[in-house]
Each structure stands twice: as C-alpha cells, then as structure tokens.
Design a protein around this motif. Structure first.
Motif, PDB file in Angstrom:
ATOM      1  N   ALA A   1       6.942  15.142  -0.959  1.00 23.61           N
ATOM      2  CA  ALA A   1       7.878  14.856   0.133  1.00 23.61           C
ATOM      3  C   ALA A   1       7.210  15.037   1.489  1.00 23.61           C
ATOM      4  N   ARG A   2       6.403  16.057   1.638  1.00 28.15           N
ATOM      5  CA  ARG A   2       5.704  16.269   2.916  1.00 28.15           C
ATOM      6  C   ARG A   2       4.698  15.152   3.170  1.00 28.15           C
ATOM      7  N   SER A   3       4.098  14.673   2.098  1.00 30.81           N
ATOM      8  CA  SER A   3       3.128  13.585   2.234  1.00 30.81           C
ATOM      9  C   SER A   3       3.794  12.281   2.664  1.00 30.81           C
ATOM     10  N   ARG A   4       5.116  12.165   2.442  1.00 29.31           N
ATOM     11  CA  ARG A   4       5.847  10.943   2.789  1.00 29.31           C
ATOM     12  C   ARG A   4       6.541  11.046   4.142  1.00 29.31           C
ATOM     13  N   GLN A   5       6.287  12.137   4.857  1.00 31.36           N
ATOM     14  CA  GLN A   5       6.920  12.303   6.155  1.00 31.36           C
ATOM     15  C   GLN A   5       6.333  11.311   7.164  1.00 31.36           C
TER      16      GLN A   5
ATOM     17  N   LYS B   1       2.743   5.368  10.239  1.00 29.33           N
ATOM     18  CA  LYS B   1       2.067   6.666  10.280  1.00 29.33           C
ATOM     19  C   LYS B   1       1.534   7.051   8.910  1.00 29.33           C
ATOM     20  N   ARG B   2       2.342   6.796   7.871  1.00 31.09           N
ATOM     21  CA  ARG B   2       1.894   7.143   6.534  1.00 31.09           C
ATOM     22  C   ARG B   2       0.683   6.315   6.144  1.00 31.09           C
TER      23      ARG B   2
ATOM     24  N   TYR C   1       0.836  -1.206   0.000  1.00 34.00           N
ATOM     25  CA  TYR C   1       0.000   0.000   0.000  1.00 34.00           C
ATOM     26  C   TYR C   1       0.869   1.253   0.000  1.00 34.00           C
ATOM     27  N   ASP C   2       1.897   1.246   0.875  1.00 36.56           N
ATOM     28  CA  ASP C   2       2.757   2.429   0.985  1.00 36.56           C
ATOM     29  C   ASP C   2       3.525   2.672  -0.306  1.00 36.56           C
ATOM     30  N   HIS C   3       3.933   1.595  -0.934  1.00 33.02           N
ATOM     31  CA  HIS C   3       4.650   1.726  -2.192  1.00 33.02           C
ATOM     32  C   HIS C   3       3.750   2.377  -3.256  1.00 33.02           C
ATOM     33  N   GLY C   4       2.493   1.999  -3.202  1.00 33.02           N
ATOM     34  CA  GLY C   4       1.549   2.565  -4.164  1.00 33.02           C
ATOM     35  C   GLY C   4       1.234   4.033  -3.906  1.00 33.02           C
ATOM     36  N   GLN C   5       1.530   4.515  -2.680  1.00 30.90           N
ATOM     37  CA  GLN C   5       1.249   5.913  -2.319  1.00 30.90           C
ATOM     38  C   GLN C   5       2.462   6.824  -2.452  1.00 30.90           C
ATOM     39  N   GLN C   6       3.593   6.290  -2.876  1.00 29.87           N
ATOM     40  CA  GLN C   6       4.829   7.072  -2.804  1.00 29.87           C
ATOM     41  C   GLN C   6       4.854   8.260  -3.775  1.00 29.87           C
ATOM     42  N   ASP C   7       4.011   8.255  -4.791  1.00 27.42           N
ATOM     43  CA  ASP C   7       3.960   9.377  -5.729  1.00 27.42           C
ATOM     44  C   ASP C   7       2.661  10.161  -5.589  1.00 27.42           C
TER      45      ASP C   7
END
Length: 349
Positions: A100-104, A109-110, A26-32
């Motif tokens: 970048a802020r979205s990946r903090q 947490k993300r 899921y996190d990988h899919g949200q990285q962009d």
C-alpha cells in the motif's frame, strides 16, 4: 500546407496516447510490487512481489521466531517452544502495508519512482505477540529446580551444654532479569535464544555467628549433679557447686533468661506457707544479716533466682535444700555475677 500541422498534431496525440497507455500498463504491472527502499523487520523486500516478499520474510523472520527458547543452569536445561509460547506475527498484514505504501501518490509519481528507482525509505516492523504467562510458567519451572531456601542456625540446650546447627545460605534465581531477556528474544528473530540462569545467594535471617553472639553467655543448671556451668560462645568456662530447691519446692526446670541483677539485693518475704503470716510481704534490706540472699542476685523466674547463702549454710551446697532458688557460696556468686548479662539464657535440667 494545412495538412502537415494536422498530421503532426495527430501524430503527437497518438504518441501521447501510446505513452499514457504504456504508463497505465506499467503501473498495472507494479500494483502487487513493493517499492525500492522498503524493509520489514530489517529485511529488504524492495522490488519484490507480494508472494516473494512473504516467502523471504517467512525464512528470515518467522523461522527464527519459531526456534525454541533454552535456559540452562549447570547440567539442567529447560525449554520453551514457540507453540507453548504462542508466538505469532502479522507478516501478511505488514506486507500488505508495504504494498500500500508503494502505491501511494498519483499514477505519474508511481511510474516515475518505478522507472528511476527512487527509494521510499520505509522501515516497517511486524508485530510479534506471545504469551507472557507461558514465560512465567517456564520461570516457575526453573525457580522450582534452582531455588534453595536459606537455613537459619538453631541452638539446642541440654544438660551437657548448648549446641548449634549451623546456618546455610540459600540460592535464588535472578528471575526478573531472565524474564526480560526471554521476552526480548521472543520478539526478535536475531536475538539469542539460549540463556544461562544466573542466581544470587540468600543470607539466612539467623547466621551461625549471629546465633552465637545472641547466646554469647549461657548458663546450665544440672539439678542432679548440683552444678551450675557458664558457657561463653558455647564453650564451657566455669562450673560451680550449688544447692537447688527441696522436694516440693523444686527449682523450675526449663529454658529461661536472666531477668534482673542486683548487688546486695533487698528481699521481700514471699506469700508462702513456710513464711509466718505476719512476715509475708516484709522487706528485708540488702546487706543485713537477716537477708538470706547474700551479696548478689540474678533473677530467673517467678521469684526464683541465683543468690548467695550465709556461710553457716554452706553445708546445703550439693543438696536439694532451698525454697526453689539456686544457692551458691558468696565467693562463687560474686565471681559469677560479672560474667552474666541480663537476658542471658539459663537452662535448668
């Protein structure tokens, strides 16, 4: 009996591993992807992928920034294109910052933010740059077309009397205010990009009224007509017959000003050929029969002036008979005297 707990633990571990794998996937899919609650230049880009956010921002920010600036004044119009103004913005960098802020935060947490839709509440502003020199060039074009210099009133003296050319107010562009408005518009996609140039009137340094006041009393001596005329506020009010300088002792022509005044003036005999050497520099008291100035004196230039003449010489009035001064009958010079202030212009033609 021991097999059941082992199986349960193994099942739990498998489940946890599956959950962890799902979180990673899921996190990988949200990285962009940009998190919820993120705006760029007031545009909501939360939940958008990088490419989609850039497309939206180009439409809502870059396109408006590329609209031309228009300034009008009456029927005239001036334009400043985005290309001329060198308008540029760092939208790509701002989108990268939003991602970048979205990946903090850590992985959990993300994921929690993504699953729950928690808001980041991040308001980013792209940097907009432009050429202020281009704005100034636009203002110069407007100023050159709009500005009109103030015209001072002028006065001209002639034998017929003084005449004036009236003053005119000038016009000037309110350049500072317009400059600030254009700069604010170039940096804002929502600002108006059309402006009306405001102006203000510029008063002349010498207005018609001021010039008339400065020349409230003027004198004109017409040597050919043997006449002295008084003008008040450029209008003729009184004329007198006079005598002027004899040939070779001419009353000086030109524009002068009354330098001094005196009642019953003393007379210093000049250092001139027509004065006996022994008498040159001798002072004759005012009011005495020997004093030729008689009653009143209005100085003009280099010893020449306006003065009375002994009644025995009234026959010289209307002739070139003096030693350079303007002679008048005693009653006339006494009438003239209070009418003329020191400093009044006198034109001798």
């Amino acid at each position: 009996m021991l097999a059941r707990p082992v199986i349960a633990v193994a099942a739990l571990l498998v489940a946890l591993a599956a959950i962890a794998a799902a979180i990673v996937v899921y996190d990988h899919g949200q990285q962009d992807k940009i998190g919820k609650g993120v705006t760029i230049g007031g545009v909501d880009v939360g939940g958008l992928k990088r490419d989609a956010a850039e497309t939206k921002l180009r439409q809502q920010i870059l396109a408006p920034l590329n609209r031309e600036i228009t300034v009008d004044h009456g029927s005239r119009r001036w334009r400043l294109t985005a290309r001329e103004a060198k308008v540029a913005t760092n939208l790509d960098a701002t989108v990268a910052d939003a991602v970048a802020r979205s990946r903090q935060g850590n992985l959990l947490k993300r994921t929690w933010r993504g699953v729950t839709g928690e808001q980041l509440d991040a308001r980013l502003q792209p940097e907009v740059t432009f050429s202020d020199a281009a704005v100034i060039r636009l203002l110069d074009r407007v100023r050159k077309s709009v500005n009109r210099p103030a015209m001072n009133a002028t006065i001209k003296f002639a034998v017929s009397g003084p005449t004036t050319t009236p003053s005119h107010e000038g016009l000037a562009l309110d350049a500072t205010a317009l400059h600030q408005k254009i700069k604010a518009a170039l940096g804002s996609p929502t600002a108006t990009r059309r402006f009306s140039a405001s102006t203000h009137h510029v008063a002349p340094a010498v207005s018609t009224d001021k010039l008339i006041a400065q020349n409230a009393t003027t004198l004109v001596v017409n040597r050919e007509a043997f006449k002295l005329t008084v003008f008040k506020n450029l209008k003729e009010v009184k004329s007198y017959s006079v005598a002027i300088g004899a040939v070779g002792l001419d009353t000086p022509a030109g524009l002068y000003h009354i330098q001094n005044k005196a009642v019953d003036p003393a007379w210093t005999e000049p250092n001139s050929d027509w004065v006996p050497v022994a008498d040159r520099g001798k002072v004759i008291p005012g009011g005495t029969p020997e004093n030729p100035l008689k009653s009143r004196w209005l100085g003009i230039f280099n010893g020449a002036g306006i003065h009375g003449v002994d009644p025995s010489e009234y026959g010289t009035i209307g002739h070139a008979a003096s030693h350079g001064c303007v002679r008048m009958r005693i009653a006339d010079v006494e009438d003239l005297y209070p009418r003329v202030p020191v400093g009044a212009p006198i034109f001798i033609a």
